[in-house]
Design a protein around this motif. Structure first.
Motif, PDB file in Angstrom:
ATOM      1  N   GLY A 126       0.821  -1.201   0.000  1.00  0.00           N
ATOM      2  CA  GLY A 126       0.000   0.000   0.000  1.00  0.00           C
ATOM      3  C   GLY A 126       0.854   1.249   0.000  1.00  0.00           C
ATOM      4  N   LEU A 127       0.415   2.268  -0.729  1.00  0.00           N
ATOM      5  CA  LEU A 127       1.080   3.570  -0.718  1.00  0.00           C
ATOM      6  C   LEU A 127       0.055   4.604  -0.269  1.00  0.00           C
ATOM      7  N   VAL A 128       0.320   5.222   0.873  1.00  0.00           N
ATOM      8  CA  VAL A 128      -0.569   6.249   1.422  1.00  0.00           C
ATOM      9  C   VAL A 128       0.088   7.600   1.203  1.00  0.00           C
ATOM     10  N   THR A 129      -0.596   8.495   0.504  1.00  0.00           N
ATOM     11  CA  THR A 129      -0.028   9.812   0.225  1.00  0.00           C
ATOM     12  C   THR A 129      -0.884  10.909   0.836  1.00  0.00           C
ATOM     13  N   HIS A 130      -0.259  12.066   1.083  1.00  0.00           N
ATOM     14  CA  HIS A 130      -0.971  13.258   1.552  1.00  0.00           C
ATOM     15  C   HIS A 130      -0.868  14.378   0.519  1.00  0.00           C
ATOM     16  N   VAL A 152       3.820   8.514   2.086  1.00  0.00           N
ATOM     17  CA  VAL A 152       4.407   9.727   1.498  1.00  0.00           C
ATOM     18  C   VAL A 152       3.794  10.942   2.181  1.00  0.00           C
ATOM     19  N   GLY A 153       4.613  11.742   2.847  1.00  0.00           N
ATOM     20  CA  GLY A 153       4.115  12.875   3.614  1.00  0.00           C
ATOM     21  C   GLY A 153       3.669  14.048   2.761  1.00  0.00           C
ATOM     22  N   ALA A 154       2.977  14.981   3.403  1.00  0.00           N
ATOM     23  CA  ALA A 154       2.481  16.162   2.710  1.00  0.00           C
ATOM     24  C   ALA A 154       3.561  17.220   2.536  1.00  0.00           C
ATOM     25  N   ARG A 155       4.546  17.242   3.441  1.00  0.00           N
ATOM     26  CA  ARG A 155       5.623  18.210   3.381  1.00  0.00           C
ATOM     27  C   ARG A 155       6.883  17.536   3.921  1.00  0.00           C
ATOM     28  N   PRO A 156       8.062  18.000   3.500  1.00  0.00           N
ATOM     29  CA  PRO A 156       9.294  17.275   3.842  1.00  0.00           C
ATOM     30  C   PRO A 156       9.811  17.538   5.249  1.00  0.00           C
ATOM     31  N   ASP A 157       8.929  17.418   6.233  1.00  0.00           N
ATOM     32  CA  ASP A 157       9.298  17.607   7.628  1.00  0.00           C
ATOM     33  C   ASP A 157       8.949  16.349   8.416  1.00  0.00           C
ATOM     34  N   VAL A 214       6.778  -0.789   7.418  1.00  0.00           N
ATOM     35  CA  VAL A 214       6.409   0.533   6.901  1.00  0.00           C
ATOM     36  C   VAL A 214       7.683   1.292   6.556  1.00  0.00           C
ATOM     37  N   VAL A 215       7.671   1.971   5.398  1.00  0.00           N
ATOM     38  CA  VAL A 215       8.756   2.878   5.027  1.00  0.00           C
ATOM     39  C   VAL A 215       8.147   4.248   4.767  1.00  0.00           C
ATOM     40  N   TYR A 216       8.749   5.290   5.337  1.00  0.00           N
ATOM     41  CA  TYR A 216       8.268   6.657   5.174  1.00  0.00           C
ATOM     42  C   TYR A 216       9.086   7.328   4.074  1.00  0.00           C
ATOM     43  N   ALA A 217       8.400   7.965   3.123  1.00  0.00           N
ATOM     44  CA  ALA A 217       9.069   8.599   1.983  1.00  0.00           C
ATOM     45  C   ALA A 217       8.739  10.086   1.933  1.00  0.00           C
ATOM     46  N   TYR A 218       9.744  10.887   1.564  1.00  0.00           N
ATOM     47  CA  TYR A 218       9.627  12.337   1.411  1.00  0.00           C
ATOM     48  C   TYR A 218       9.587  13.030   2.771  1.00  0.00           C
TER      49      TYR A 218
END
Length: 343
Positions: free
Chosen positions: A74-78, A133-138, A150-154
């Motif tokens: 699964g890829l969850v994006t904001h 995939v986060g909404a902002r690179p923070d 789970v792997v967190y990207a961006y």
């Protein structure tokens, strides 16, 4: 009666047929076809040759059932606009394709509750792992302990025990500044976006480090922070030109800001790049390629980020998890907005 491809006589080709032709046990044939390390190279070659000769293709569903996996992640994006999630998804799918894994995309729309809903729905579909995939690179809150990797990207997880893949924003700022200095620019200003974004501050830090090494200082002594918009780019550029008319380059924190800067320079009669060189950040091609002139920009290398995130996830699924933050190098894409200053 002649056998059709993939059959032996009137029945479908089985793993036992492949094993018999290769002269090995069924277990060895299975290990060879699944890439297990316990099989010698010459044995693997013999099994693969037999499978090709018999046109044997293992039943994917059966293979997943036997392994206890679904063959999907699964890829969850904001990212509502897809500017960052789509290239990341493309990279993840590239990596997934090599391992016959499919990717399911969901959009949390920047909402933590919606994110939780999608995570639970994906777990209900028995995905083998998740890329977030986060909404902002923070840094963002961790999802905590889940039954799958789970792997967190961006946007990296705040928990150092998680695995996160991010772009090197300090390195991106360095690339822009190094390019401008190499073009002979000495009066360089920085216009960037929201100061609450770590990426905005990191890009400024990269520019500043290069200028310091070259014996230069930022025009005005500091970067101008504002919003991620063309309007802010126009406003900031007009302010800089009024206070520092001799500036010869502006490094921008995003392509949107750079487009506004280009508008202000054109309206002031400055030539780009002869009088003032301009760089953007993100390499958002719909903006960069249609700018006047086309915009030199720092590319976040998001497809590589997606490929690396998927590779880390697949390794974790195979029992080799990792933790920490892995940075992906940015790259500079030179175009018409930069070049040597006119003599």
């Amino acid at each position: 009666m002649q056998a059709t491809p993939g059959t032996t006589g009137r029945r479908a080709t089985t793993l036992a047929d492949v094993a018999k032709l290769a002269g090995v046990s069924i277990g060895t044939a299975s290990k060879a076809l699944n890439g297990r390390q316990q099989v010698r190279a010459e044995t693997r070659e013999r099994v693969l040759s037999a499978a090709e000769q018999l046109n044997f293709s293992p039943n994917v569903l059966a293979r997943h059932l036997l392994s206890g996996r679904s063959g999907t992640v699964g890829l969850v994006t904001h990212d509502l606009e897809g500017r960052f999630s789509i290239p990341t998804l493309m990279g993840a799918e590239d990596a997934a394709g090599t391992g016959k894994m499919s990717v399911m995309l969901t959009d949390a729309r920047g909402d933590a509750l919606r994110e939780q809903y999608h995570v639970q729905a994906l777990l209900g579909r028995r995905v083998d792992g998740l890329i977030v995939v986060g909404a902002r690179p923070d840094p963002r809150p961790s999802l905590g302990t889940l039954p799958v990797p789970v792997v967190y990207a961006y946007a990296p997880s705040q928990d150092p025990r998680d695995m996160s893949i991010v772009s090197d924003n300090v390195g991106g700022g360095r690339l822009a500044a190094e390019h401008l200095v190499a073009c002979g620019r000495e009066r360089i200003a920085v216009v960037t976006g929201d100061p609450t974004y770590g990426a905005a501050r990191d890009r400024v830090a990269g520019v500043t480090a290069v200028l310091t090494s070259a014996g230069l200082q930022l025009v005005g002594g500091q970067a101008l922070y504002g919003t991620w918009s063309e309007e802010w780019g126009r406003t900031a550029a007009a302010l800089l030109l009024a206070q520092h008319p001799d500036l010869d380059a502006i490094a921008c924190g995003s392509d949107q800001i750079a487009r506004g800067v280009l508008d202000a320079l054109r309206e002031s009669g400055r030539r780009v790049p002869e009088d003032v060189a301009v760089t953007g950040h993100d390499n958002w091609e719909v903006l960069a390629l249609n700018a006047r002139p086309p915009l030199t920009s720092v590319d976040l290398n998001l497809e590589e980020l997606g490929r690396r995130a998927a590779a880390r996830l697949f390794a974790a699924i195979e029992g080799e998890p990792a933790s920490g933050v892995d940075q992906v190098d940015c790259r500079l894409v030179p175009r018409g907005s930069t070049g040597p200053r006119a003599s």
